[in-house]
Write a protein that holds these residues in place. Structure first.
Motif, short mmCIF file in Angstrom:
data_model
loop_
_atom_site.label_atom_id
_atom_site.label_comp_id
_atom_site.label_asym_id
_atom_site.label_seq_id
_atom_site.Cartn_x
_atom_site.Cartn_y
_atom_site.Cartn_z
N GLU A 71 0.81 -1.22 0.00
CA GLU A 71 0.00 0.00 0.00
C GLU A 71 0.84 1.27 0.00
OE1 GLU A 71 -3.18 0.19 -0.35
OE2 GLU A 71 -3.62 -1.96 -0.27
N THR A 73 4.07 4.02 1.71
CA THR A 73 4.53 4.68 2.93
C THR A 73 3.42 5.41 3.67
OG1 THR A 73 6.74 4.95 1.98
CG2 THR A 73 6.18 6.34 3.86
N ALA A 74 2.58 6.13 2.95
CA ALA A 74 1.52 6.90 3.60
C ALA A 74 0.57 5.99 4.37
CB ALA A 74 0.74 7.72 2.56
N TYR A 75 0.20 4.88 3.76
CA TYR A 75 -0.69 3.92 4.42
C TYR A 75 -0.01 3.34 5.66
CZ TYR A 75 -3.63 -0.24 5.01
OH TYR A 75 -4.45 -1.23 5.52
N LEU A 77 2.42 4.64 7.52
CA LEU A 77 2.54 5.63 8.59
C LEU A 77 1.20 5.84 9.29
CD1 LEU A 77 4.82 8.29 6.87
CD2 LEU A 77 5.46 6.67 8.67
N LYS A 78 0.13 5.93 8.52
CA LYS A 78 -1.19 6.15 9.11
C LYS A 78 -1.56 5.01 10.05
CE LYS A 78 -6.10 6.54 7.86
NZ LYS A 78 -7.07 6.55 6.73
N LYS A 79 -1.38 3.78 9.60
CA LYS A 79 -1.78 2.63 10.39
C LYS A 79 -0.90 2.45 11.63
CE LYS A 79 -5.25 0.94 8.00
NZ LYS A 79 -6.60 0.76 8.59
N LEU A 81 1.29 4.60 13.18
CA LEU A 81 1.28 5.69 14.15
C LEU A 81 -0.04 5.75 14.91
CD1 LEU A 81 3.12 8.51 12.16
CD2 LEU A 81 4.02 7.02 13.97
N LYS A 82 -1.14 5.48 14.22
CA LYS A 82 -2.44 5.47 14.88
C LYS A 82 -2.49 4.37 15.94
CE LYS A 82 -7.38 4.65 14.04
NZ LYS A 82 -8.41 4.31 13.01
N ARG A 83 -2.03 3.17 15.57
CA ARG A 83 -2.06 2.06 16.52
C ARG A 83 -1.12 2.31 17.69
NH1 ARG A 83 -0.29 -3.85 16.66
NH2 ARG A 83 -2.08 -4.86 17.66
N CYS A 138 6.07 0.26 17.23
CA CYS A 138 6.28 1.37 16.29
C CYS A 138 7.70 1.37 15.73
CB CYS A 138 5.98 2.69 16.99
SG CYS A 138 6.20 4.15 15.95
#
Length: 393
Positions: A71, A73-75, A77-79, A81-83, A138
């Motif tokens: 998917e 890098t953006a996907y 990082l979003k997943k 960092l959120k977790r 992370c």
């Protein structure tokens, strides 16, 4: 998860079950030695719970990382960092809960929250088990995602050796691996302040501090590569044999390092990372042999499996529920001075049902209580599993 990797679910669930067992004795003063942490250096079965959990985090990461890479890098990082943020905040919530207390016999909101202004030295602890899991997940994910296989292994070795050198160089010259000589305590006190670190050792010292988190990151990375290897090789005796050999080698390296950098959970030494990772690899190999090769799965594996399907939820509920039920109290008797003596649900159950099962040795009653807690929490996750409810972050 594919059925041939069912043993990884069982491994994760058994780790959660062991966590409940060692975290919920009837009395902390009456515990069988294997169910207590090593006083300082050394490793008991209880000291395997946390590293095995991190190892399982790495296993799980090996299944999702291909999707992250596909998917982009953006996907990723979003997943990630959120977790990370959610797990860290849940850990902080546990440290802060239950937000109310009894004062003069009345249930009131805490008069202090982040910092106790009455004494200036107590407050909400910032770090903790979930906070460490969040940071390790992370940073391990970043290392694996942004570096090639060879480089991630080089980084892991650098972390382990670098942490050892930091302990030597910045710690006490007399004993850099002692409670008073460990360099990481000064870092935690500087960043968090005395009110916000753990004090269970009698002095401000956080066993989940920032410095000792470094070596714990590698536990996740090792778990990731073991999970990836199992998927790559599939169900073969070559895979199984290599796991046993790798586990034995990693244990031996951990033992070798122990001679100069003692195995120690509370400062999470590099030797401890390798020793526990080796044991985790061999445990996984044994489970694969029993379940995948010998088809020995059954009721025993199903028991652990349901724990493994909701690991974060059961960890949180097993930490929060005793605190919440601690607010439900009633008068048990009147003391000699005329003061009321209160009890709450879980202590009442221990004192009146479990405690004196073997009156000559209270450790048996304490163990019975812990086993009852496993059964109690198992019923919760079993009902969730029956309803196909799985709590994810």
């Amino acid at each position: 998860m594919n059925q041939r990797y069912y043993s990884l679910d069982v491994f994760r669930g058994a780790t959660v079950a062991l966590m409940i067992l060692v975290n919920n004795p009837g009395s902390w003063e009456h515990i069988f030695a294997p169910l207590d942490h090593a006083e300082w250096h050394g490793c008991t079965p209880t000291d395997l719970v946390f590293p095995f959990f991190l190892f399982a985090v790495g296993n799980a990461m090996s299944f999702i990382m291909p999707k992250f890479q596909k998917e982009g890098t953006a996907y990723f990082l979003k997943k990630v960092l959120k977790r990370t943020l959610l797990i860290f905040l849940i850990g902080l919530f546990l440290n802060w809960s239950p937000f109310v207390m009894y004062k003069n016999g009345q249930l009131v909101a805490k008069t202090w929250t982040w910092l106790n202004n009455d004494n200036g030295i107590s407050g909400i602890r910032i770090m903790g088990v979930l906070q460490r899991i969040a940071l390790c997940y992370c940073l391990a994910a970043f290392i694996v995602f942004f570096s090639k296989n060879v480089w991630s292994k080089v980084i892991s070795i650098t972390i382990l050796v670098g942490y050892w050198l930091l302990c030597l160089g910045l710690g006490s010259k007399a004993d850099p691996y002692s409670l008073s000589g460990f360099f990481g305590t000064a870092l935690d006190l500087h960043l968090f302040g005395t009110p916000h670190v753990y004090k269970g050792e009698g002095v401000p010292f956080d066993p989940e501090g920032l410095a000792s988190t470094c070596a714990a990151i590698v536990e996740v990375i090792i778990g990731y590569y073991v999970g990836s290897y199992i998927q790559k090789k599939g169900k073969s005796y070559e895979m199984l044999a290599n796991l046993f050999v790798a586990g034995a080698i990693v244990i031996l390296v951990g033992y070798w390092w122990d001679m100069v950098f003692p195995i120690n959970k509370k400062i999470w030494t590099s030797s401890y990372t390798l020793y526990t990772s080796g044991l985790a690899i061999i445990t996984i190999a044994i489970l694969i042999f029993c379940i995948e090769f010998k088809n020995a799965a059954g009721k025993w594996s199903k028991f652990f499996d349901v724990f493994g399907k909701n690991p974060l939820f059961i960890f949180v509920i097993s930490g929060f529920l005793p605190r919440a039920l601690g607010l439900v109290r009633w008068v048990e008797n009147i003391g000699p001075d005329g003061k009321k003596v209160y009890t709450t649900p879980f202590p009442w159950f221990y004192n009146h049902i479990c405690k004196n099962i073997v009156s000559a040795d209270l450790r048996y009653g304490s163990l019975l209580y812990a086993l009852c807690m496993i059964a109690f929490y198992w019923l919760i996750v079993y009902m969730l599993d029956k309803k196909k409810i799985y709590v994810r972050v």
